[in-house]
Design a protein around this motif. Sequence first.
Motif, PDB file in Angstrom:
ATOM      1  N   GLY A  96       0.820  -1.201   0.000  1.00  0.00           N
ATOM      2  CA  GLY A  96       0.000   0.000   0.000  1.00  0.00           C
ATOM      3  C   GLY A  96       0.854   1.251   0.000  1.00  0.00           C
ATOM      4  O   GLY A  96       0.569   2.227  -0.700  1.00  0.00           O
ATOM      5  N   GLY A  97       1.914   1.237   0.807  1.00  0.00           N
ATOM      6  CA  GLY A  97       2.819   2.389   0.857  1.00  0.00           C
ATOM      7  C   GLY A  97       3.455   2.625  -0.495  1.00  0.00           C
ATOM      8  O   GLY A  97       3.567   3.774  -0.975  1.00  0.00           O
ATOM      9  N   GLN A 135     -14.291   8.654 -14.257  1.00  0.00           N
ATOM     10  CA  GLN A 135     -14.434   9.403 -12.992  1.00  0.00           C
ATOM     11  C   GLN A 135     -15.668   8.929 -12.235  1.00  0.00           C
ATOM     12  O   GLN A 135     -15.651   8.783 -11.005  1.00  0.00           O
ATOM     13  CB  GLN A 135     -14.523  10.885 -13.313  1.00  0.00           C
ATOM     14  N   GLU A 136     -16.755   8.707 -12.980  1.00  0.00           N
ATOM     15  CA  GLU A 136     -17.972   8.213 -12.329  1.00  0.00           C
ATOM     16  C   GLU A 136     -17.731   6.835 -11.693  1.00  0.00           C
ATOM     17  O   GLU A 136     -18.183   6.574 -10.576  1.00  0.00           O
ATOM     18  CB  GLU A 136     -19.094   8.119 -13.365  1.00  0.00           C
ATOM     19  N   PHE A 137     -17.031   5.988 -12.450  1.00  0.00           N
ATOM     20  CA  PHE A 137     -16.690   4.681 -11.878  1.00  0.00           C
ATOM     21  C   PHE A 137     -15.886   4.849 -10.599  1.00  0.00           C
ATOM     22  O   PHE A 137     -16.136   4.172  -9.587  1.00  0.00           O
ATOM     23  CB  PHE A 137     -15.888   3.844 -12.885  1.00  0.00           C
ATOM     24  N   ALA A 138     -14.897   5.750 -10.685  1.00  0.00           N
ATOM     25  CA  ALA A 138     -14.062   5.995  -9.485  1.00  0.00           C
ATOM     26  C   ALA A 138     -14.912   6.489  -8.320  1.00  0.00           C
ATOM     27  O   ALA A 138     -14.720   6.094  -7.161  1.00  0.00           O
ATOM     28  CB  ALA A 138     -12.969   6.999  -9.811  1.00  0.00           C
ATOM     29  N   LYS A 139     -15.869   7.405  -8.667  1.00  0.00           N
ATOM     30  CA  LYS A 139     -16.767   7.921  -7.617  1.00  0.00           C
ATOM     31  C   LYS A 139     -17.589   6.785  -7.010  1.00  0.00           C
ATOM     32  O   LYS A 139     -17.787   6.714  -5.789  1.00  0.00           O
ATOM     33  CB  LYS A 139     -17.683   8.977  -8.203  1.00  0.00           C
ATOM     34  N   LEU A 140     -18.120   5.933  -7.898  1.00  0.00           N
ATOM     35  CA  LEU A 140     -18.909   4.798  -7.388  1.00  0.00           C
ATOM     36  C   LEU A 140     -18.069   3.913  -6.464  1.00  0.00           C
ATOM     37  O   LEU A 140     -18.521   3.474  -5.398  1.00  0.00           O
ATOM     38  CB  LEU A 140     -19.420   3.954  -8.560  1.00  0.00           C
ATOM     39  N   GLU A 141     -16.834   3.667  -6.902  1.00  0.00           N
ATOM     40  CA  GLU A 141     -15.933   2.861  -6.054  1.00  0.00           C
ATOM     41  C   GLU A 141     -15.686   3.554  -4.718  1.00  0.00           C
ATOM     42  O   GLU A 141     -15.661   2.924  -3.662  1.00  0.00           O
ATOM     43  CB  GLU A 141     -14.604   2.640  -6.783  1.00  0.00           C
ATOM     44  N   LYS A 142     -15.527   4.876  -4.823  1.00  0.00           N
ATOM     45  CA  LYS A 142     -15.322   5.642  -3.586  1.00  0.00           C
ATOM     46  C   LYS A 142     -16.543   5.537  -2.673  1.00  0.00           C
ATOM     47  O   LYS A 142     -16.433   5.374  -1.453  1.00  0.00           O
ATOM     48  CB  LYS A 142     -15.045   7.094  -3.962  1.00  0.00           C
ATOM     49  N   ALA A 177      -8.889   4.413   7.156  1.00  0.00           N
ATOM     50  CA  ALA A 177      -8.488   5.813   6.950  1.00  0.00           C
ATOM     51  C   ALA A 177      -7.463   5.916   5.830  1.00  0.00           C
ATOM     52  O   ALA A 177      -7.538   6.815   4.983  1.00  0.00           O
ATOM     53  CB  ALA A 177      -7.912   6.365   8.248  1.00  0.00           C
ATOM     54  N   ARG A 178      -6.519   4.979   5.831  1.00  0.00           N
ATOM     55  CA  ARG A 178      -5.500   4.973   4.777  1.00  0.00           C
ATOM     56  C   ARG A 178      -6.147   4.768   3.408  1.00  0.00           C
ATOM     57  O   ARG A 178      -5.783   5.433   2.430  1.00  0.00           O
ATOM     58  CB  ARG A 178      -4.488   3.865   5.048  1.00  0.00           C
ATOM     59  N   LEU A 179      -7.124   3.855   3.353  1.00  0.00           N
ATOM     60  CA  LEU A 179      -7.851   3.655   2.094  1.00  0.00           C
ATOM     61  C   LEU A 179      -8.556   4.927   1.637  1.00  0.00           C
ATOM     62  O   LEU A 179      -8.560   5.282   0.451  1.00  0.00           O
ATOM     63  CB  LEU A 179      -8.874   2.535   2.260  1.00  0.00           C
ATOM     64  N   SER A 180      -9.191   5.597   2.620  1.00  0.00           N
ATOM     65  CA  SER A 180      -9.884   6.842   2.262  1.00  0.00           C
ATOM     66  C   SER A 180      -8.905   7.883   1.727  1.00  0.00           C
ATOM     67  O   SER A 180      -9.206   8.618   0.779  1.00  0.00           O
ATOM     68  CB  SER A 180     -10.629   7.379   3.472  1.00  0.00           C
ATOM     69  N   SER A 181      -7.708   7.967   2.351  1.00  0.00           N
ATOM     70  CA  SER A 181      -6.703   8.924   1.857  1.00  0.00           C
ATOM     71  C   SER A 181      -6.278   8.563   0.434  1.00  0.00           C
ATOM     72  O   SER A 181      -6.125   9.440  -0.429  1.00  0.00           O
ATOM     73  CB  SER A 181      -5.493   8.911   2.796  1.00  0.00           C
ATOM     74  N   LEU A 182      -6.124   7.262   0.178  1.00  0.00           N
ATOM     75  CA  LEU A 182      -5.780   6.829  -1.186  1.00  0.00           C
ATOM     76  C   LEU A 182      -6.872   7.231  -2.178  1.00  0.00           C
ATOM     77  O   LEU A 182      -6.580   7.693  -3.287  1.00  0.00           O
ATOM     78  CB  LEU A 182      -5.606   5.304  -1.216  1.00  0.00           C
ATOM     79  N   LEU A 213      -6.631   9.643  -5.378  1.00  0.00           N
ATOM     80  CA  LEU A 213      -7.154   9.257  -6.702  1.00  0.00           C
ATOM     81  C   LEU A 213      -8.026  10.356  -7.270  1.00  0.00           C
ATOM     82  O   LEU A 213      -7.899  10.746  -8.451  1.00  0.00           O
ATOM     83  CB  LEU A 213      -7.958   7.959  -6.554  1.00  0.00           C
ATOM     84  N   THR A 214      -8.947  10.832  -6.422  1.00  0.00           N
ATOM     85  CA  THR A 214      -9.865  11.892  -6.900  1.00  0.00           C
ATOM     86  C   THR A 214      -9.096  13.143  -7.285  1.00  0.00           C
ATOM     87  O   THR A 214      -9.411  13.792  -8.292  1.00  0.00           O
ATOM     88  CB  THR A 214     -10.886  12.222  -5.806  1.00  0.00           C
ATOM     89  N   SER A 215      -8.078  13.514  -6.475  1.00  0.00           N
ATOM     90  CA  SER A 215      -7.270  14.704  -6.802  1.00  0.00           C
ATOM     91  C   SER A 215      -6.556  14.507  -8.146  1.00  0.00           C
ATOM     92  O   SER A 215      -6.513  15.432  -8.980  1.00  0.00           O
ATOM     93  CB  SER A 215      -6.248  14.960  -5.704  1.00  0.00           C
TER      94      SER A 215
END
Length: 1947
Positions: free
Chosen positions: A6-7, A341-348, A407-412, A416-418
């Motif tokens: 992950g790192g 992006q929509e796919f990424a959003k859905l995954e998020k 939390a680490r997943l959320s930061s990743l 991704l979104t950025s």
Amino acid sequence: MASWLGGLGSGLGQSLGQVGDSLSSLTGQISSFTKDILLEGAEEVGDAATELHVSNSRLREIESINAAQKLENDRLKKVCSDLEEKHEAAELQIKQLSIEYRNQLQQKEVEISHLKARQNALQEQLQKVQTAAQTAQLGAGVLPAATASASYVPEVRHSSGFEGDDMDFGDIIWSQQEINRLSNEVSRLESEVDHWKQIAVSSKVQGTNDAEQSEICKLQNVVKELKQNLSQEIDEHQHELSVLQDAHRQKLVELSRRHREELREYEERIEELENRLQQDGVSTDAVDDPKITEQKKKAQSPDGGQVEELQVVKDLEDEIRKLNHQLSSAKAENKNLLKEQEFAKLEKIQIAQDYEKLKSDFDALQRSVAEQDALLKEQKQPQSKTSLPQDVVSLQQALLEAENEIARLSSLNQELTSAQHKHENILSSNTEDQNSEINQLRQDLERKEHELDESIAERETLIAELEELDKQNQEATQHMITLKEQLSKQHTETDSIIKQLKLDIDCERKKVSELETEKMKAIKELDSQKEKLSHCSYALNDLHITKQQLQDNIKDLQEQLRKAHECNSQSKKEIEELQQRLKEREEELHVSLSKLTEKSNEESNHTCQDLILKDREVEIAKLQNDVSENKRINEDLQKSLSNLRIENGKLMAAIEELKQELSDAISEKKKVHLEKDTLVEALKMEKRQLESELNETEKRLLEQARNYEKTIEDLSKARSMDTSALQLEHERLVKLHQEKDFKLAELKKTIEQMELDHQETKEMLTTSLGGQKQLTDLIKEKEVFIEKYKNQALQAKQELEEYMKVSKKQDVLKQNLEEKDRSLAVMKEENNHLKEEIERLKDQQSRSTPVVEPKTLDIIIELESEVTQLKVIKSNLEEEIKVLKNTIEDQNQATVKLQQSLQEQRKEIDESKLQCQQMNVTHERLFLEKDEEIKNLQKTIEQIKTQLHKERQIIQTDASDLFQETKVQTLNGENGNEKHDLSKAEIERLVKGIKEREMEIKLLNEKNVSLSQQIDQLSKDEVGKLNRIIQEKDLEIQALNARVSSASYRQDVLSLQQQLQAYVLEREQVLAVLSEKTRENSQLKTEYRNIMDMVAAKEAALVRLQEENRRLSNRSENSSQEMSRETIQNLSRIIREKDIEIDALSQKCQTLLTVLQTSSTGADNGAGGVNSNQFEELLQERDKLKQQVKKMEEWKQQVITTVQNMQHESAHLQEELHRLQAQISVESDSTSRLQVDYNGLIQSYEQNEKKLKSFSQELAQVQHSIGQLYSTKDLLLSKLDLVTPSVATAATVSQLSGVQCSPPEALSEESKLLQNELEQLKKKLQEKDSTIRILQENNQRLSDSVATASEIERKSQEGTESEMRQIKEKHDVLQKSLREKDILIKSKSDQLLSVSENLSNKENENELLKQAVTNLKERNLILEMDIRKLKEENEKIVARCREKETEFRALQETNMQFSMMLKEKEFESHSMKEKALAFEKLLKDKEQGKTGELNQLLNEVKSMQEKAVTFQQERDQVMVALKQKQMESSALQSEVQHLHEKEQRLNQELERLRNHLLEMEDSYTREALAAEDREVKLRKKVLILEEKLASSSTAVENASHQASLQVESLQEQLNLVSKQRDETMLQLTISQDQVKQYALSLANLQMVLEQFQQEEKAMYSAELERHQKQSAEWKKKAENLEEKVVSLQESLEEANAALDAASRLTEQLDIKEEQIEELKKEGEVRREMLEDMQNKLMNLMNSTEGKVDKLLMRNLFIGHFHTPKNKRLEVLRLMGSILGLKKEELDQLLSEEQRGVTRWVTGWLGGGAGSKSVPSTPLRPTHQNIFNSSFSELFVKFLETESSPSLPPPKLSVHHMKPLGAAGTGKTSSTPPNSQMQDSPVSGMGRRPDANPFLAPRSAAVPLITPASSSGHLLMKPISDALPTFTPLPVSSDASAGAVLKDLLKQ
């Protein structure tokens, strides 16, 4: 691994994001730069050609830079791919390693469990030995004889530390990390296992906490599942991230490619435009306004200009189309990107949902955990303060880790979104640039149509854009340079860390090699010691063989002794036969004398004398022959004695020689030891020299390494090393360590065995020496005793008293000796058992794989404690020996005094001997009888005492057996079944043991009573006998006085008076003896009373225990009494109910009989047959009822008898209860003893804890040294040290108590109540046993907790090390650089230092080992000294025992002398009688006047008697001497055999010692050869090292050559760089010129830039607001989702509850459906029955339709006369309606009533018949004689009473009674009676006691209408069913009978 990946992913994502940002900024800058350049060119420069050239050159430079960047990117991608491949390979290797390590861990855990079991077994054996040592009252020397068992020693695989140098360092680090992680997992799993074990243990005892513990288990399982799901989701997310990043990279590559293509197209367009402009410029030479030139062109060539313009327009249109096409493609790409992006959003969103779910689960878990904590705190209180909170903490930690990962997943996801936003910005900027350029081109077209000035403006904008592009390119290059610098720094740091780690690994390898060499040496030393041990074991075996031979010889001697005793007994029998013959001959002599007196005196005298003389001469000859034979035997014995003494002297000399040889052998052994020590020291010196040589070679190596710089290949080799080599080395080291520990343990055991064997050999030698000394002492003592006891033939009363006292003391001493012998035997047996167990354990160890035994220090401490215990026992023995010595000295003094008193008394006895011969004979007889009686009494008393001792021992042994059994059960423990209560067989055995003990106590009491009666009778008998003897003597004296009345016998009278005085004195002496005997009797009585007191005390103790048991079993007794009362009440109720039933049945029988009688009087022929059959059936039923009544009465009597029997049984059971209570008291004593043992164990546990603390201090020191090695990572260690391991303590087990009694369901179960009480008491006994087991389990847990504490400390250290390694791994992954030369040089120096330190450490360890060896030797010497002392003490004890035996033999000889004395006294009494006869004859002769002859005869008789007396005395003395000589000869023979055996044994020992010396010499020569081999090996190693040096020098040379090549390449690169620099300098000068030119244009551009900035700010603010809104929306959505999750959870819980309820309902529904099916079946059966009955009814109705029932008509007729006269008309009308008469006919008849009817009726009945025919129905209490009521009402009531059927009479047995609850009151039952029959009436009454069918009202007991399917008798059915004239009516079951009758009346 997952966290590291992950790192990596996050790092790569960030770097790619930065690259994307830089590219977007580059594109924007390039576009702005071209615009600026074009603008400035339009304003200032007139020459378009020069501007275009400059721009083209710049564009080419930018393209070259771009190509270089592309190449760099490609190279970086290749590096990344290589790294990924390496990573995958490392992961595969790690997986294999983890599998292997897990297997090893499982094996180790199995081995640990085996070791724990063994440790527990050994601890229990120690406890048994300690308890045995405590219980033993008199200690004895331990005689262990264990043979040395050859232990299995596994072979060791040796491999040098220099094999496989080419090993990958990354793989090593990964393997270490994996090892650490696995060790952490193992420690965690072990802690979980311990925790679950504790929970399992507590759950077995505490039944209340089962549900909570199951919930905890469920929660923990849920947590584990959540963790697994988390890890899976994390892996999936990382995979998705990598996929997205790949896609992102591809898109960026495509965008950059498209951008370049567009730039090329733009450049082509610009070139075309510039060409056109040049063409335009060539055509116009004049420098005028552009308008004029255009006009001129138009004027000159209008047609040509139009054509050119048309071409330009077409070209522009084509370009526009192309641009439109590009725009559409860009839009499509934008759409694709938006979709992604929509796919990424859905995954998020999914990730957020998962996170929320996890959060909610965590909250729910926290709540449940908190609730469970509260519950557990309330229930367990202090017990579970340690176990459950720890679980909760561990769960919380796991959940916190899960949250961190989320939390680490959320930061990743945010990253991704950025990245996606940046990508969108890049696209938007690209599209905007394209749009702006298109607009500019359109403007250019319009301007070209109007003016050419706009084209110049476009050129200026292009120039500005080019300038911006240059700036952006410079910035990008700077950014790339900074990135490269950062990467190089990180690379250098990682390289330095890698080098340090490599240095550490090299140091560790060197240490490993040194350890291997030292281990080799230690193994060789161990082998030499093993050889010595084997020699010692051979010697021990020889000693054991000699010992067995000695034992066989002893057995032979014992058999010879037995034979000698048998010969003695045979000789005694022969002597007795001779005495009997003598007596017979004396009687014959008397007879012959009496015959001779009758004849003539002279003839008779002569003949008598001749006969007597002849007989006496024959007897004298025989006696002389016997005497001569005895003398010969004596002489032979004396000769054999002298021979034996000579042989004894020879044997003593041989023993001394053997001792000298032994001392010489010991001195030689010491010399050999010294030589060995010198050899060892020489070897150590050689070792040091070799080590110094090695150091010098290493220094040379380091110097050569410093000269060269290039050592990159060594590192690559080190990296490519296989992990397998390290693993093999590690495993081999672990195995070597285990084998060393094993060998140390085995050596210690063998040393102990050697010590024991030395003790046995020394004891054998000392016993042999002592035996010879004792033989010499015995010979001397026997001679002394022979001399002493020749003079002690006649003893007096005082000697008898003192002798009795001495005999008592000797009895006490004998008892002590017997007890000691018993204790010795017990100790020997225990030793044998222990040896067998030790051998079994050794076999198990040899079979199983070698296991580490880390507790050698504990074993040594235990051995030291055993030595101290032995010393204490020794001191006790010494004290006892001193006491025995004092008693022996006192006895010797007493014997000396007795001898003096005997010598004084002999003189007095000699004087009074002649006077007191007859009295002495009588008194001595009395004395002998008394002595025999006393001895018998003493024997009986001793028997009683021994029986009492045996009882106590039996009690103790039973208790000990029980405890041992319980111990064995707890040991077999670990499966759960062992922890249950004792079996029934053991309880029965206990009960039998208690009964047997009670029987023994009763027998002892009876024996005591009988003994007391015997003692009283004996005392009475003895007093009576003495009185009789005195009276007889008085009578004899009177007779003698009467005879001796003449004066001639005055002298005789005087002599007789003297005799009388002597007799008086003797009488006084006899009285004194009597008084003494009475004293002894009183003493015996006191002893008997003491015994009785003991018995009384035991009974009192039993009474106390019974009282305690009563207190304990008050509840059970109360419950049993209540149960007995309840049963009696139930019985009385049942009896009353049966009486009521009998009364009811008798009444029903009477009513039925009356009905039958009445019906039989007026019967027709047709119906008479049916009624007679019915009557017969009724009679049969009555008989059956009578039989049932009889049975019920018999059963009643049986119940009464059973109640009485139960009362008797209850008394017996109470007695058994008391016995069991006594047993409980005994077991409570045993529990108290166990608690004492438990306290001792706790003390030992505290000592172990102290030792643990000392070990922990040593561990802390070791950790400190490790910390110094890792001093660079102090900060990380300080963070990691905060983690402290938590030790789980075992929860104490609460005892279950309380006995519940279930009430019995039947009368037969009442007898089992008292048995239940017995079982409860047995359960209490079992609970006591379980408490004992619990104490034992606590002991085991304490020992286990000590082990777990040590394991936890070790695991904590491993955890810290693993965390360190993990941190190092993270650094290693990130940092890889090329600075390795300087670090390698440092590593070599560090290696040198570490090697020197290791050498010094090893030397210190060797010195410590030497000191330990010397200490062990000193301890061995001390132990040998102690053993010698103990042997000397044993010899002294044996000598004393021999002395006691000699005394005993002397006493036996005195007894023999006393028996001879008695025989002499008897002979004297006979002679006195003969003298009296002779005196009588003399008197007769004197009367006749023949005095002279009589005197002669008397003198002859006296002389003959004296000769006979002398002969008898001589014979007795000869017999005594013969017996003594026989005894001495047998003893001497045994001594001779013993000495012969000793000679043989000593010769064997000599031979063995010689062989041993030869073997020792061989072993030393072998060791010298081995040392030479070692030298050769070391020299070979030195040669190998030199070869390696040469190879390393060649490698360094190669490296230097490669380094020079690299330097050349770097110089070439430098030249290229310098050229590039020159070119850039030229460009700088050009650019500076341009800057000066563009300074003016910048002022104009700044305004435009400000406008652009404002627009951008507005854009950014709008985007910020949009993002904020989106974030707010996301937050709202998250809150909504959380609320939804909470609501869903609540609904889930409700659904679960509903599901549970539904499951219950479904179960109930299934049950109901089954019941419904059963009822349906019954309904079908009933329907069939109903149909049958309806058919029968219809047939009956059809058959009886024209008939009239006689009984009804009779009743109507009788009722007519009973009714009052006013209402008789109604009766007649009713009769008419029944007979079918019409109303008109009835009226006519009634009108003619006064005339005809009454007269006809009276005539028919014959006068007053109506008065006589009273109905015979029994009057009920409800049946009142109310004549005022109407006839119809009375008739209805009559029909109701008569039609109400009772229950069918045949089914009124006990088993077929129908309870009241079956049918409703006043209603018909739908079910048949059989379905509701109970199994037994008692159970039915028990369930519903108030219901009684015989006490219930009539409406409840007897329904009015039975169902149609009831199969009863026809008479039992209602009459309404069979009325003759009624039409058949379908009657409902619900309608009552009264309503039916009323309907009939209405008709």
